[in-house]
Design an enzyme around this catalytic site. Sequence first.
Site, PDB file in Angstrom:
ATOM      1  N   HIS A 156       0.831  -1.228   0.000  1.00  0.00           N
ATOM      2  CA  HIS A 156       0.000   0.000   0.000  1.00  0.00           C
ATOM      3  C   HIS A 156       0.858   1.268   0.000  1.00  0.00           C
ATOM      4  O   HIS A 156       0.420   2.306   0.491  1.00  0.00           O
ATOM      5  CB  HIS A 156      -0.945   0.040   1.210  1.00  0.00           C
ATOM      6  CG  HIS A 156      -1.656  -1.250   1.475  1.00  0.00           C
ATOM      7  ND1 HIS A 156      -2.857  -1.581   0.891  1.00  0.00           N
ATOM      8  CD2 HIS A 156      -1.295  -2.319   2.231  1.00  0.00           C
ATOM      9  CE1 HIS A 156      -3.223  -2.789   1.301  1.00  0.00           C
ATOM     10  NE2 HIS A 156      -2.291  -3.263   2.100  1.00  0.00           N
ATOM     11  N   SER A 277      14.537  22.424 -15.544  1.00  0.00           N
ATOM     12  CA  SER A 277      13.336  23.223 -15.734  1.00  0.00           C
ATOM     13  C   SER A 277      13.745  24.559 -16.344  1.00  0.00           C
ATOM     14  O   SER A 277      14.815  25.094 -16.035  1.00  0.00           O
ATOM     15  CB  SER A 277      12.673  23.447 -14.376  1.00  0.00           C
ATOM     16  OG  SER A 277      11.877  24.612 -14.413  1.00  0.00           O
TER      17      SER A 277
END
Length: 459
Positions: A156, A277
Amino acid sequence: MAQLWGGRFTKETDQLVYNFNASISFDKKFYEQDIRGSIAHVTMLAKQHILTDEERQVIIEGLEGIKADVENGTLEITDKYEDIHSFVEANLIDRIGEPGKKLHTGRSRNDQVALDMKLYTRDEILEVDSLLKELLRVLLDTMKKHTETYMPGFTHLQKAQPITLAHHMGAYFEMFKRDRSRLRDIHTRMNTCPLGSGALAGTTYPLDREYTAELLGFDGPTLNSMDGVSDRDYLIEFLSAMATIMMHLSRFSEEVIIWNSNEYRFVEIDDAYSTGSSIMPQKKNPDIAELVRGKTGRVYGALTSLLTTMKGIPLAYNKDMQEDKEFVFDAIDTTKGCLALFTGMLKTMKYNKDHMEASAKNGFTNATDAADYLVKHGVAFRDAHGIVGQLVLYCIDKNIALDDMSLEEYKAISPVFEDDIYEAISMKTCVDTRKTIGAPSKEAMDNVIALHEKYMIIE
Ligand code: ARG
């Protein structure tokens, strides 16, 4: 417009119709396979005395000349031709004259294209397989180096129990190994030669289909001519295998992205495989992993597309089947590109052992082992589970790990704890006591690694 079938027509094809119908812009990709198939076909025709040896000789020389000229750039495959078959035949006739007109004896474009696509796919299956093998090599080398690199195993996406990096990589080794065996199955099942099926009902010529099949490296001829021209199952199987490979790469990419995040810092992707970026100077983004994850959709799309194209087609050949090509080519190129790039990224990725181990320690991944310790000292498992639950609450409150509690603190919760608890819940003990086949201990992993090394030699 150069068409093979003009005889029956009294008007030129409308240009839009011609463009809509033509496949040269994409089937030129298998010019080599088309020529290979034609050479085998005329070799067989001459053996059967359907062509003379001289005719065979000039036709083969002509075909080899076309191949050489395409490859050295002197002959361009243009959209003046409807498809690659027309291109080759028309150029052959230009080159050698009359004998060229005999190439298509006892053959239809239906069995020809079925053959070409099979030859192309068969070659590509081998290429995908060798890229998978390179990925397995990198995985195995990483496994060998990291049998004692501890990290949290997750369920999970919550820290669960400690494992090692070798164990984690080993899971992917199994997946990509299965992918290779799927490719092998497809290769075996598809390896029959459709040439000689004719348009749909075989031919009246005494073809030796077994011989043609043998010349082209097939296990034998296809046994039903209608199926021979209209079987595209192997493409669906190959797309399905590639979709599965992409699914595996995508899961792995997702993990690399998580591991490379500022929060995790388990790994650092090499500069050569990262991008920046345009606005944020600090950024180093895992674009390659993201693109691999993203491109998975294209390959799934190709599988869905071909399944849908095939579902309503009556026997035998129908033009719908021309739609088997572009998506398959795209899926092959995409899968190969993703495999190569992912392997390169993995090979150059740095693993931050300290962060991984610290993360395993901070997440109570040894809580099960603390409970097992109590069980070994006579406490029933359900009670032990409750006691360790209390320990965990205590630690969360103090912001410490189980390993950091003093013996007094342990005893305050349960008097059963003794000095050997620290040893029992150490990362090394947690991992090394999991010795069953497939478990993460060094001992179990070393055995598996030895098996994988043998596999890499024989397969
Ligand atoms: N371009 C066609 C294809 O890819 C070749 C076969 C054409 N056969 C025909 N009967 N029109 O399927």
